[in-house]
Scaffold this motif. Structure first.
Motif, PDB file in Angstrom:
ATOM      1  N   ALA A 106      95.539  72.540  81.434  1.00 60.38           N
ATOM      2  CA  ALA A 106      96.608  72.771  82.006  1.00 60.38           C
ATOM      3  C   ALA A 106      97.921  73.318  80.897  1.00 60.38           C
ATOM      4  N   ALA A 107      97.840  72.081  79.700  1.00 56.37           N
ATOM      5  CA  ALA A 107      99.272  72.476  79.030  1.00 56.37           C
ATOM      6  C   ALA A 107      98.740  74.285  78.237  1.00 56.37           C
ATOM      7  N   VAL A 108      97.382  74.457  78.144  1.00 56.82           N
ATOM      8  CA  VAL A 108      97.275  75.441  77.294  1.00 56.82           C
ATOM      9  C   VAL A 108      96.851  76.892  77.695  1.00 56.82           C
ATOM     10  N   ALA A 109      96.665  76.290  79.423  1.00 52.01           N
ATOM     11  CA  ALA A 109      96.381  77.662  80.367  1.00 52.01           C
ATOM     12  C   ALA A 109      97.053  79.081  80.343  1.00 52.01           C
ATOM     13  N   GLY A 110      96.634  79.829  79.809  1.00 53.27           N
ATOM     14  CA  GLY A 110      96.499  81.127  79.798  1.00 53.27           C
ATOM     15  C   GLY A 110      97.725  81.308  78.423  1.00 53.27           C
ATOM     16  N   HIS A 111      97.029  80.881  77.862  1.00 55.65           N
ATOM     17  CA  HIS A 111      98.302  80.720  76.365  1.00 55.65           C
ATOM     18  C   HIS A 111      97.412  81.257  75.195  1.00 55.65           C
ATOM     19  N   ALA A 112      97.756  82.206  74.124  1.00 52.57           N
ATOM     20  CA  ALA A 112      97.091  83.200  72.846  1.00 52.57           C
ATOM     21  C   ALA A 112      97.722  83.006  72.038  1.00 52.57           C
ATOM     22  N   ILE A 113      97.236  83.010  70.656  1.00 48.34           N
ATOM     23  CA  ILE A 113      97.943  83.096  69.178  1.00 48.34           C
ATOM     24  C   ILE A 113      98.262  84.456  68.959  1.00 48.34           C
ATOM     25  N   ALA A 114      98.540  85.300  68.694  1.00 48.40           N
ATOM     26  CA  ALA A 114      98.045  87.565  68.374  1.00 48.40           C
ATOM     27  C   ALA A 114      97.421  87.120  66.879  1.00 48.40           C
ATOM     28  N   PRO A 115      96.670  87.513  66.853  1.00 50.49           N
ATOM     29  CA  PRO A 115      96.658  87.036  64.628  1.00 50.49           C
ATOM     30  C   PRO A 115      97.603  87.845  63.992  1.00 50.49           C
ATOM     31  N   GLU A 116      98.033  88.816  64.731  1.00 43.72           N
ATOM     32  CA  GLU A 116      98.965  90.064  63.962  1.00 43.72           C
ATOM     33  C   GLU A 116     100.409  89.753  63.897  1.00 43.72           C
ATOM     34  N   ALA A 117     100.603  88.797  65.283  1.00 41.05           N
ATOM     35  CA  ALA A 117     102.079  88.107  64.642  1.00 41.05           C
ATOM     36  C   ALA A 117     101.980  87.166  63.702  1.00 41.05           C
ATOM     37  N   VAL A 118     100.859  86.790  63.801  1.00 41.23           N
ATOM     38  CA  VAL A 118     100.792  85.639  62.499  1.00 41.23           C
ATOM     39  C   VAL A 118     100.559  85.662  61.781  1.00 41.23           C
ATOM     40  N   HIS A 119     100.100  86.675  61.304  1.00 47.71           N
ATOM     41  CA  HIS A 119      99.914  87.886  60.022  1.00 47.71           C
ATOM     42  C   HIS A 119     101.600  87.759  59.239  1.00 47.71           C
TER      43      HIS A 119
END
Length: 297
Positions: A106-119
């Motif tokens: 439930a805590a992570v549902a629908g979440h994503a980490i964009a590699p370009e934002a991390v870069h």
């Protein structure tokens, strides 16, 4: 009526002065220093929570990156706004990971980490630091290539905590021994706690942990693999500080150690005399902060 900060500190001082109590203060995030000197570098403290220990099979579910500025001599100047994001993995989060991190489906549902934002966030950093860089770097290099281009350091292994009187290297233990507490096993809080530890003078030498870490990161080492060493001499290797590699990520399946560059000739001679007892070619490689802790080794 709620006591003010001065009164709370006075009461804490009374408890400590009695000799019967030890008071832990809640971690307060440091503010940037105004009028920073010109010789300033930008560090990035990182922490990942994952679904397991194997970067080849398991996934990042939480990433925090906390920028900080420091001098070449190891003085922390300030801490900046963090990057924090959750990520829904492709497989369910194991119950034992939820028990440690508090993160469930439930805590992570629908979440994503964009590699370009991390870069973009990590690109300005001169140095990336983690508390167990051998773990975090391997996951982050697979996730975003910017981490393959950075110098890395480890606040767990590149500060001699034992010599400074600490009995362990786990982050929560070090924080408590240093007199503060924080919300553990959440990535951003872990980063802030580790930065605070590095900023403080160490109890024996009086140098900051950051100064000691920078010295270790700047010094090249030589990694030596004792391949095909006799099985009955493994205890001799262990006693000398060698560790076993099971051949993960393409590394040799062998006992190995890291030694100072100035000491590697003597170490090779010791292996030939005490382990192989003959002249033999021994695999070794120079390592610096740009490839230390990387699976590319």
């Amino acid at each position: 009526m709620q006591p003010d900060e001065a009164e709370l500190e006075r009461m804490a001082g009374l408890l400590e002065a009695s000799g019967r109590y030890r008071v832990l203060r809640k971690l307060q995030t440091r503010a940037p220093v105004v009028g920073s000197p010109s010789a300033v570098r930008r560090g990035l403290f990182v922490d990942v929570e994952t679904t397991g220990l194997d970067p080849g099979r398991h996934e990042i579910i939480e990433l925090a990156m906390v920028p900080f500025t420091y001098t070449l001599g190891g003085e922390l100047l300030g801490v900046e706004e963090p990057f924090h994001s959750l990520r829904e993995p492709s497989h369910p989060i194991p119950p034992e990971i939820t028990a440690i991190t508090g993160l469930d489906a439930a805590a992570v549902a629908g979440h994503a980490i964009a590699p370009e934002a991390v870069h973009a966030f990590a690109a300005p950093a001169h140095l990336v630091v983690a508390h167990n860089a051998g773990f975090d770097r391997k996951f982050l290099e697979r996730f975003c290539e910017v981490f393959t281009t950075k110098a890395w350091a480890c606040s767990m292994s590149q500060v001699d905590w034992a010599a400074e009187g600490y009995e362990g290297t786990k982050l929560g233990y070090l924080a408590a021994a240093a007199g503060f507490f924080y919300e553990r096993h959440r990535a951003t809080h872990d980063c802030h706690a580790a930065i605070e530890l590095l900023a403080r003078p160490l109890p024996k030498t009086g140098r900051t942990g950051l100064a000691q870490l920078l010295d270790a990161a700047r010094n090249p080492t030589i990694r030596i693999w004792a391949e095909n060493s006799p099985f009955d001499l493994k205890d001799l290797l262990k006693a000398r500080g060698y560790r076993w590699s099971g051949g993960d990520d393409g590394a040799p399946k062998a006992w190995w150690t890291d030694v100072a560059e100035a000491d590697h000739t003597a170490e090779l001679a010791w292996l030939r005399a005490e382990i192989y007892r003959r002249e033999v070619e021994i695999a070794h490689r120079r390592i610096d902060a740009y490839d230390r802790f990387s699976s590319r080794l």
